[in-house]
Design a protein around this motif. Sequence first.
Motif, mmCIF file in Angstrom:
data_model
loop_
_atom_site.group_PDB
_atom_site.id
_atom_site.type_symbol
_atom_site.label_atom_id
_atom_site.label_comp_id
_atom_site.label_asym_id
_atom_site.label_seq_id
_atom_site.Cartn_x
_atom_site.Cartn_y
_atom_site.Cartn_z
ATOM 1 N N LEU A 47 0.831 -1.205 0.000
ATOM 2 C CA LEU A 47 0.000 0.000 0.000
ATOM 3 C C LEU A 47 0.864 1.252 0.000
ATOM 4 C CD1 LEU A 47 -2.761 1.383 0.193
ATOM 5 C CD2 LEU A 47 -2.630 1.132 2.698
ATOM 6 N N GLN A 48 1.927 1.254 0.808
ATOM 7 C CA GLN A 48 2.818 2.415 0.862
ATOM 8 C C GLN A 48 3.495 2.655 -0.491
ATOM 9 O OE1 GLN A 48 5.076 0.960 4.261
ATOM 10 N NE2 GLN A 48 4.294 2.631 5.556
ATOM 11 N N LYS A 49 3.902 1.594 -1.151
ATOM 12 C CA LYS A 49 4.538 1.740 -2.461
ATOM 13 C C LYS A 49 3.553 2.305 -3.477
ATOM 14 C CE LYS A 49 7.884 -2.022 -1.768
ATOM 15 N NZ LYS A 49 8.284 -3.383 -2.152
ATOM 16 N N ARG A 50 2.296 1.870 -3.412
ATOM 17 C CA ARG A 50 1.287 2.385 -4.343
ATOM 18 C C ARG A 50 1.020 3.860 -4.106
ATOM 19 N NH1 ARG A 50 -3.215 -2.543 -4.494
ATOM 20 N NH2 ARG A 50 -1.922 -4.005 -5.694
ATOM 21 N N LEU A 51 0.999 4.268 -2.815
ATOM 22 C CA LEU A 51 0.776 5.683 -2.498
ATOM 23 C C LEU A 51 1.930 6.534 -3.029
ATOM 24 C CD1 LEU A 51 -0.657 5.442 1.141
ATOM 25 C CD2 LEU A 51 -1.886 6.111 -0.935
ATOM 26 N N ILE A 52 3.156 6.023 -2.888
ATOM 27 C CA ILE A 52 4.320 6.755 -3.417
ATOM 28 C C ILE A 52 4.207 6.894 -4.927
ATOM 29 C CG2 ILE A 52 6.811 6.610 -3.778
ATOM 30 C CD1 ILE A 52 7.028 5.333 -1.007
ATOM 31 N N SER A 53 3.759 5.839 -5.610
ATOM 32 C CA SER A 53 3.590 5.893 -7.063
ATOM 33 C C SER A 53 2.536 6.925 -7.448
ATOM 34 C CB SER A 53 3.190 4.511 -7.595
ATOM 35 O OG SER A 53 4.199 3.563 -7.388
ATOM 36 N N VAL A 54 1.429 6.959 -6.705
ATOM 37 C CA VAL A 54 0.362 7.916 -7.009
ATOM 38 C C VAL A 54 0.859 9.343 -6.833
ATOM 39 C CG1 VAL A 54 -1.867 8.795 -6.223
ATOM 40 C CG2 VAL A 54 -1.524 6.332 -6.473
ATOM 41 N N VAL A 55 1.546 9.598 -5.716
ATOM 42 C CA VAL A 55 2.041 10.956 -5.446
ATOM 43 C C VAL A 55 3.061 11.373 -6.502
ATOM 44 C CG1 VAL A 55 3.362 12.357 -3.823
ATOM 45 C CG2 VAL A 55 1.585 10.821 -2.973
ATOM 46 N N SER A 56 3.988 10.449 -6.851
ATOM 47 C CA SER A 56 5.005 10.803 -7.845
ATOM 48 C C SER A 56 4.368 11.066 -9.204
ATOM 49 C CB SER A 56 6.048 9.691 -7.953
ATOM 50 O OG SER A 56 5.452 8.487 -8.414
ATOM 51 N N ASP A 57 3.348 10.290 -9.572
ATOM 52 C CA ASP A 57 2.659 10.520 -10.847
ATOM 53 C C ASP A 57 1.952 11.866 -10.842
ATOM 54 O OD1 ASP A 57 3.518 8.185 -11.963
ATOM 55 O OD2 ASP A 57 1.666 7.066 -11.617
ATOM 56 N N ALA A 58 1.345 12.208 -9.696
ATOM 57 C CA ALA A 58 0.646 13.502 -9.596
ATOM 58 C C ALA A 58 1.638 14.650 -9.781
ATOM 59 C CB ALA A 58 -0.069 13.605 -8.249
ATOM 60 N N VAL A 59 2.823 14.510 -9.176
ATOM 61 C CA VAL A 59 3.847 15.553 -9.311
ATOM 62 C C VAL A 59 4.338 15.636 -10.755
ATOM 63 C CG1 VAL A 59 6.189 16.210 -8.632
ATOM 64 C CG2 VAL A 59 4.574 15.377 -6.900
ATOM 65 N N PHE A 60 4.624 14.485 -11.367
ATOM 66 C CA PHE A 60 5.130 14.478 -12.745
ATOM 67 C C PHE A 60 4.092 15.022 -13.731
ATOM 68 C CE2 PHE A 60 8.024 10.877 -11.285
ATOM 69 C CZ PHE A 60 9.131 11.710 -11.195
ATOM 70 N N LEU A 61 2.837 14.661 -13.535
ATOM 71 C CA LEU A 61 1.784 15.139 -14.439
ATOM 72 C C LEU A 61 1.586 16.647 -14.286
ATOM 73 C CD1 LEU A 61 -0.847 12.266 -14.097
ATOM 74 C CD2 LEU A 61 0.618 12.735 -16.055
ATOM 75 N N SER A 62 1.650 17.125 -13.043
ATOM 76 C CA SER A 62 1.504 18.570 -12.804
ATOM 77 C C SER A 62 2.649 19.339 -13.453
ATOM 78 C CB SER A 62 1.475 18.854 -11.295
ATOM 79 O OG SER A 62 0.384 18.198 -10.685
ATOM 80 N N PHE A 63 3.879 18.801 -13.280
ATOM 81 C CA PHE A 63 5.029 19.450 -13.889
ATOM 82 C C PHE A 63 4.930 19.423 -15.411
ATOM 83 C CE2 PHE A 63 9.308 19.249 -15.703
ATOM 84 C CZ PHE A 63 9.832 20.457 -15.239
ATOM 85 N N SER A 64 4.477 18.291 -15.968
ATOM 86 C CA SER A 64 4.330 18.169 -17.420
ATOM 87 C C SER A 64 3.320 19.190 -17.940
ATOM 88 C CB SER A 64 3.879 16.750 -17.789
ATOM 89 O OG SER A 64 4.832 15.792 -17.401
ATOM 90 N N PHE A 65 2.226 19.404 -17.183
ATOM 91 C CA PHE A 65 1.211 20.382 -17.594
ATOM 92 C C PHE A 65 1.814 21.791 -17.634
ATOM 93 C CE2 PHE A 65 -2.294 23.309 -16.741
ATOM 94 C CZ PHE A 65 -3.230 22.897 -17.673
ATOM 95 N N TRP A 66 2.552 22.121 -16.549
ATOM 96 C CA TRP A 66 3.181 23.452 -16.520
ATOM 97 C C TRP A 66 4.228 23.578 -17.620
ATOM 98 C CZ3 TRP A 66 8.306 24.698 -15.897
ATOM 99 C CH2 TRP A 66 8.591 26.062 -15.756
ATOM 100 N N ALA A 67 5.090 22.538 -17.772
ATOM 101 C CA ALA A 67 6.182 22.604 -18.742
ATOM 102 C C ALA A 67 5.643 22.695 -20.172
ATOM 103 C CB ALA A 67 7.072 21.373 -18.605
#
Length: 643
Positions: A11-31
Amino acid sequence: MLKVFLNLSRLQKRLISVVSDAVFLSFSFWAAFALRLEDKSWTPAPDQLLVGLLTVGVSIVIFARLGLYRAIIRYLSDKAFLTISIGVGSSALTIIALAYLLQAFVPRSVPIIYAVLAFLFVSGSRMGVRMLVGRPRHRNKEPVAIIGTGETGIHLADALLQDMQYQPAMFVTYRRANHRTLIQGIPVYDIDHIEKAIRKHGVKRLLLALDPDTHLNRKQLLRELEQLEVPVQTVPSMAELVSGRARINDIRDLEIEDLLGREPVMPESALVASSLFEKCVLVTGAGGSIGSELCRQILRQRPAKMVLFDQSEFSLYAIERELQSINNIEGLGVKLSAILGSVMQRRRCKAVMRAFGIHTVYHAAAYKHVPLVEHNVIEGLQNNTFGTWHLAEAAIETGVERFVLISTDKAVRPTNIMGASKRLAELVLQGLAERQEGTRFTMVRFGNVLGSSGSVVPLFRDQIRDGGPVTVTHPDIIRYFMTIPEASQLVLQAGSMGQGGEVFVLDMGEPVKIVDLARKMVHLMGLSEKTEDNPDGDIEVRFTGLRPGEKLFEELLIGDNPQGTSHPRIMMAREASMPWDDVESLLKKLSLASQNFDCARIAELIREAPTGYAPNGDVADLVWCHSAPPEENSDNSVRRLGA
């Protein structure tokens, strides 16, 4: 740090994956906006911010629905990257849809730039984690070379990359055009450069992974690999993979076919199928090496019923379980029945044949180990000769159409009881073929079977693993060899061709020198022979002398004029036979001698019959030798089998 991450809960690994994807997608949107507008200080307007936040949220939901967060990163496959592509594409479409619904300013090129960046970040992050996690495992894995660049080789490389033991370091190919290319990042080398490449990559093992339809000279290939003194192993056949008996990464020692180094005999499928399809077939000795392979091949001809007959409970259980698995997986619909019993019990054989309405019998049950039968004369005679007689009489009484005996080259001018008992079995069937016409009796004679119980190959393999020595009886001893599938194919072919009373033999090519086979196995297991010239070698080849009843050379024909058949590698011989009355009289005398436990009389009777029996030593039956009176022991005229 990496160990802490690996020890986290799922569960902890999945949460880390979700958070990292949210950060990467947000950065991709801005970039995407920053690159499109060429403004590094760009900040989103309220409606653009809303589009970005909703896009990230919807994308996370899409990723979850696609199963991306259920995938274990260290085992990511190509399918996972396809899933990421679909998820990122859906995310880009979400931007377009939200921009339209919210009337937000989104340039047309932004979703495209966003999709490219999002894919790079989402897939790249996972690839990076996979590399970091896999690096420690790869560091301790044994580097191997895969010989073969077809589907089998590529599937093997995929499996080994996930394995904890082996690391594919290089491919070896016969196609010069593929030299110095890459397959999944693994270098490919032509066979002519294999020795240099092995040193360069520190390869410790060679794995044969050739596709079934690969056309190359396996004998020449093994000759080249033999010089390298690197262990050569192979992977399971396609038949084993399909039946579920093995996995692609089940590495094992070389196949017997590879050691033999020649093309197998192929049957005429149409003729074999016509004699087995929708028939009721009985196989004696079904749990043995030949019998079990016969069963596998007969099963695929789709008989109506197949009866497996054996006196060994475990062997019968094992082959029934395997055949049921093949039957279910391939949907063959054959009714299988496993019956315990002995061929020496005529009433039992007759009851089984009548109960199942048997059309064809393949008689593979026999004692075939020469020294053991030589030490157990009466048991060998009873099982091999009288067992064949009782089974054949049961077949005649129950109206069996075809009866096929698996014989041996040791029946030709035999020097041992095993070969003589099989020649007597041939004489019994030849006599019965003349006595009646209802059942067609056919005999199939072939040489040593590699890989069978008692074969020299597993014996040599065990001796090499134990550090030697490898024991060979004589430096000049030679044998004809064939594989178990070849022997079984010949039996099926002959069973279909026989008209009654024939002895079929196989053109087995050149005989093999046993000492050469032993040396080949030593070299292909990555070791060197210990000799006077090479005292630091690994394995010694030691000569122990011929065993009781053993010949230097085996033959396949008694006569000199074999006839050809419709199959280019099967010959037919009508050997010398006896009228049934003479055969029956001989059997009665042999039975009486057996009841009296008179091994010398048995030897005399066999020698007087047209068997060509010429023993090269004394009676070797262990019980008889130890129980005979002292005065008999000193009487060479009684004790000598050749007297």
